[in-house]
Design a protein around this motif. Structure first.
Motif, PDB file in Angstrom:
ATOM      1  N   CYS B  45      32.550  69.828  20.411  1.00  0.00           N
ATOM      2  CA  CYS B  45      32.234  71.172  20.914  1.00  0.00           C
ATOM      3  C   CYS B  45      31.100  71.144  21.937  1.00  0.00           C
ATOM      4  N   ILE B  50      30.226  74.344  16.306  1.00  0.00           N
ATOM      5  CA  ILE B  50      30.688  73.864  14.996  1.00  0.00           C
ATOM      6  C   ILE B  50      29.586  73.045  14.328  1.00  0.00           C
ATOM      7  N   CYS B  66      30.654  80.179  19.868  1.00  0.00           N
ATOM      8  CA  CYS B  66      31.946  79.646  20.326  1.00  0.00           C
ATOM      9  C   CYS B  66      32.434  80.406  21.550  1.00  0.00           C
ATOM     10  N   ILE B  67      32.876  79.642  22.570  1.00  0.00           N
ATOM     11  CA  ILE B  67      33.350  80.278  23.805  1.00  0.00           C
ATOM     12  C   ILE B  67      34.874  80.175  23.946  1.00  0.00           C
ATOM     13  N   CYS B  69      36.835  77.622  24.196  1.00  0.00           N
ATOM     14  CA  CYS B  69      37.260  76.726  25.274  1.00  0.00           C
ATOM     15  C   CYS B  69      38.457  75.850  24.899  1.00  0.00           C
ATOM     16  N   THR B  70      38.805  75.768  23.618  1.00  0.00           N
ATOM     17  CA  THR B  70      39.947  75.010  23.055  1.00  0.00           C
ATOM     18  C   THR B  70      39.780  73.481  23.043  1.00  0.00           C
ATOM     19  N   CYS B  72      38.189  71.598  20.976  1.00  0.00           N
ATOM     20  CA  CYS B  72      38.276  71.026  19.627  1.00  0.00           C
ATOM     21  C   CYS B  72      39.719  70.920  19.127  1.00  0.00           C
TER      22      CYS B  72
HETATM   23  S1  SF4 Z   1      36.787  76.471  21.072  1.00  0.00           S
HETATM   24 FE1  SF4 Z   1      35.290  75.322  22.301  1.00  0.00          FE
HETATM   25  S2  SF4 Z   1      33.407  76.399  21.911  1.00  0.00           S
HETATM   26 FE2  SF4 Z   1      34.784  77.056  20.308  1.00  0.00          FE
HETATM   27  S3  SF4 Z   1      34.418  75.653  18.632  1.00  0.00           S
HETATM   28 FE3  SF4 Z   1      36.079  74.766  19.816  1.00  0.00          FE
HETATM   29  S4  SF4 Z   1      35.067  73.384  21.237  1.00  0.00           S
HETATM   30 FE4  SF4 Z   1      33.477  74.737  20.432  1.00  0.00          FE
END
Ligand code: SF4
Ligand SMILES: Cc1cc2nc3c(=O)[nH]c(=O)nc-3n(C[C@H](O)[C@H](O)[C@H](O)COP(=O)(O)OP(=O)(O)OC[C@H]3O[C@@H](n4cnc5c(N)ncnc54)[C@H](O)[C@@H]3O)c2cc1C
Ligand code: SF4
Lengths: 484, 153
Positions: B45, B50, B66-67, B69-70, B72
């Motif tokens: 992340c 997380i 959390c933004i 961003c996908t 993870c």
């Molecule tokens: S979506 Fe992006 S910001 Fe959100 S937990 Fe997953 S890696 Fe982190």
């Protein structure tokens, strides 16, 4: 029966290798084992039982169960599930008890090899042990009876758990490649000798050093090596457990490892519709891999009231529509000469079948994922103390924190020292590789030993690490008692 | 004994459920509730949303950080992370996909829930490859945002 398209593995078409089965021409592919090539051609019956003459296919697929013995080029009792396919060979089902051939068994006279450390098995534990030992300056010979190194890793197409040190997020097959690269580099530097398609068959009388017989197979004949070593690390893995039910010997009843080997290593479908028995991580993961290979999974049955594997693995299957039935088991397999279906049954709280709860399902393959048993036959032959520890999967060798058993210079690592995971097998391998190097005065790196032990403790800290934690505690207590 | 230990199915009571506002910006739902030795989601992340007490603790997502961003989603070895973003009556669900029938952007695919039941059609909006794992974003009705977790192509 060949898998051509796969989301994770590139199954390129390999060179064709024609050979003969019962005098009939069959075309296999380069890299196949004999049994894989036969499966790809739809041949699942490889032999017949000694007593009843009933058909037999292989169960384990990794050279341990002996239900794949066939005669190849006149040589009897060839383990076809691990024997490489060669062009033009004659493969036959053998009469009940194989006749001793006239042919010379041993192509070449025996040779002698002298090393600091012999490592039996090139799975994650053995590979890490070899790399660590050699990195510390010890001379190493590593032996594996498969065509390639990597042990169970070469069939694990899923991403591994753990942390960065254990290469979390990397697929098992890629970890195997990384470890093999390290091994081959050390081999090219002359620090490690690698012997594949070879079996360590036993330990022999010797004055000072440990002495082992190693049989290397070439063209289905064998060469015997006399190996002398100061230390030996037994990283020979485990054997899949069988369940008792009528029909469990029919061709089409496989261990989960066999199914995984056929589809993920050789690109051959074990069948079209599978009943999975066992909802531990192995059963859940292999079920998902079957779906990925385009094979239907009818359901997963689990005798326990709860799913034993991680919920994330169970959830993956459920969202693909595969039912998981806890408190259910297999009652019998139906079929004359092969699996044609199975009866599953619901169990009560005492694990007894509930009357009239039977359900017939149509399937051509049964996959058993009901646990593993450590391979300890060599250990027992050496004379190492063994104790029955249920949490470790059966008989195991009590060992100290350096992985040394009751016999000086004899070490264990990985599943052979108690059933666990590849991640822990790798760390145990490193410890077992480092310890003899220290003992032999090749290394003074005691700090590293402490670091590896800490990593192991971390991995075993959670609730899913409870079983190995208990097993290893018992092992440590027993080792101390034996020592005293 | 928890129900999901018998069925393999998680329900809303086990999951961290984001608020409407958080869903509107898009956040990652971590469908990983057991104590297993695993932590690559934490390292993946970019905004450190997380966290985990130790490697065995279940991961917790700070929905405020959390933004969506996908990143993870493709990393998680358990294929257990889904990013959900709701806008008006539509929801975008981002999920990991590892099967042989490959979707394309613009395709209409079947949307499946946690039991594998087809619940609706979905439109493929975006595909990012993370190694051999495809990270696929689909559009469904917003009422299905917390239900749809798989696709069939
Ligand atoms: S979506 Fe992006 S910001 Fe959100 S937990 Fe997953 S890696 Fe982190
Ligand atoms: C389906 C499945 C999924 C799994 N998923 C995971 C996972 O996600 N994460 C994880 O950490 N672990 C996983 N595991 C467990 C992991 O694969 C094993 O714990 C690990 O491979 C054990 O390593 P090892 O080196 O002890 O044994 P193995 O990998 O079994 O290697 C032993 C080797 O020794 C050789 N050998 C044995 N006897 C001899 C002899 N006498 N002479 C020569 N060679 C010999 C064998 O041929 C074999 O190659 C999974 C296992 C399975 C079956
Ligand atoms: S990476 Fe996935 S499986 Fe591992 S802890 Fe994070 S969410 Fe769970």
């Amino acid at each position: 029966m060949r898998i051509r398209a796969h989301p994770i593995i590139d199954f390129k078409k390999r060179a064709e290798l024609p050979f003969y089965f019962q005098k009939k021409k069959i075309v296999g592919e380069e890299g196949d084992t004999i049994a894989a090539a036969l499966h790809a051609a739809g041949v699942r019956t490889l032999t017949t039982s000694l007593k009843y003459g009933s058909p037999r296919g292989f169960f384990c697929g990794i050279g341990k169960c002996s239900s794949c013995l066939m005669r190849v080029n006149g040589v009897p009792n060839v383990r076809t599930c691990i024997a490489p396919l060669k062009e033009g060979i004659l493969v036959e089902m053998q009469e009940k008890l194989a006749e001793l051939p006239d042919a010379e068994f041993f192509g070449e006279p025996k040779k002698t090899i002298d090393v600091d450390v012999l490592i039996v098995g090139a799975g994650p534990a053995g590979l890490c042990a070899a790399i660590e030992s050699a990195a510390q300056g010890a001379s190493v010979l590593i032996v594996d009876e498969n065509q390639s190194v990597g042990g169970q890793l070469v069939k694990q197409t899923h991403k591994f758990f753990g942390s960065k040190q254990e290469r979390a997020g990397t697929r098992g097959i890629d970890i195997a490649k990384e470890l093999e690269n390290d091994l081959r580099r050390l081999e090219s530097e002359g620090k490690i000798q690698v012997m594949i398609d070879a079996t360590v068959i036993g330990c022999y009388e010797s004055d000072k050093k440990h002495r082992f017989g190693v049989v290397e197979r070439r063209e289905y004949t064998s060469t015997l090596y006399d190996v002398r070593c100061d230390a030996v690390i037994l990283a020979c893995g485990a054997m899949e457990n069988m369940l008792l039910f009528p029909g469990n010997d029919l061709p089409g009843v496989y261990g989960a490892g066999a199914v995984q080997t056929l589809m993920n290593v050789y690109g051959v479908k074990p069948g079209e519709r599978v009943l999975m028995v066992g909802a531990g991580n192995v059963g859940l993961i292999v079920s998902y891999q079957l779906l990925q290979a385009g094979i239907a999974v009818d359901r997963v049955v689990e005798a326990a009231p709860v799913i034993g594997g991680y919920n994330v693995h169970a959830a993956k299957l459920r969202r693909c529509g595969v039912p998981i039935q806890t408190s259910h088991s297999i009652k019998e397999v139906c079929g004359e000469k092969k699996v044609e279906g199975a009866v599953v049954v619901r169990l009560d709280e005492n694990w007894k079948p509930i009357k009239d709860s039977e359900e017939y399902i149509k399937c051509d393959t049964i996959c058993l994922a009901v646990g593993l048993t450590p391979s300890t036959r060599l250990l027992s032959q050496i004379g190492v103390d063994l104790e029955f520890i249920p949490e470790a999967g059966g008989y195991v060798a009590p060992h100290d924190g350096a992985m040394q058993t009751s016999v000086k210079g004899v070490y264990v690592a990985g599943d052979a020292s108690g059933i666990e995971e590849a991640s822990t097998a790798m760390i145990e391998g490193k410890i077992a590789g480092l310890s003899p190097a220290i003992l032999l005065g090749r290394s003074k790196n005691k700090k590293l030993l402490a670091q590896y032990r800490e990593e192991l403790a971390q991995l075993r800290a959670g609730p899913f690490g409870e079983k190995p934690r208990i097993a290893k505690q018992k092992i440590a207590t027993l080792a101390e008692a034996h020592h005293a | 004994m928890r129900e999901y230990e018998k069925t393999g199915l998680l329900s809303m009571k086990e999951l961290q459920v984001p608020s409407k506002k958080q869903l509107a910006k898009g956040v990652a739902i971590l469908e990983c509730v057991q104590e297993i030795p695993c932590n690559p989601c934490v390292d993946s992340c970019p905004v450190h949303a997380i966290s985990m007490k130790d490697i065995n603790a279940p991961p917790v997502n700070d929905f405020e950080k959390c933004i969506g961003c996908t990143k993870c989603v493709g990393v998680c070895p358990g294929l257990a992370i889904f990013v959900v973003k709701v806008k008006d009556d539509k929801a975008w669900v981002t999920l990991p996909y590892e099967f042989i029938t490959v979707p394309k952007v613009g395709d209409s695919v079947q949307a499946l829930d946690r039991t594998g039941t087809v619940r609706s059609k979905a439109l493929v909006k975006k595909i990012v490859k993370h190694g051999k794992t495809m990270v696929v974003t689909i559009e469904v009705e917003s009422c299905l945002a917390m239900d749809i977790r798989n696709i069939k192509v």
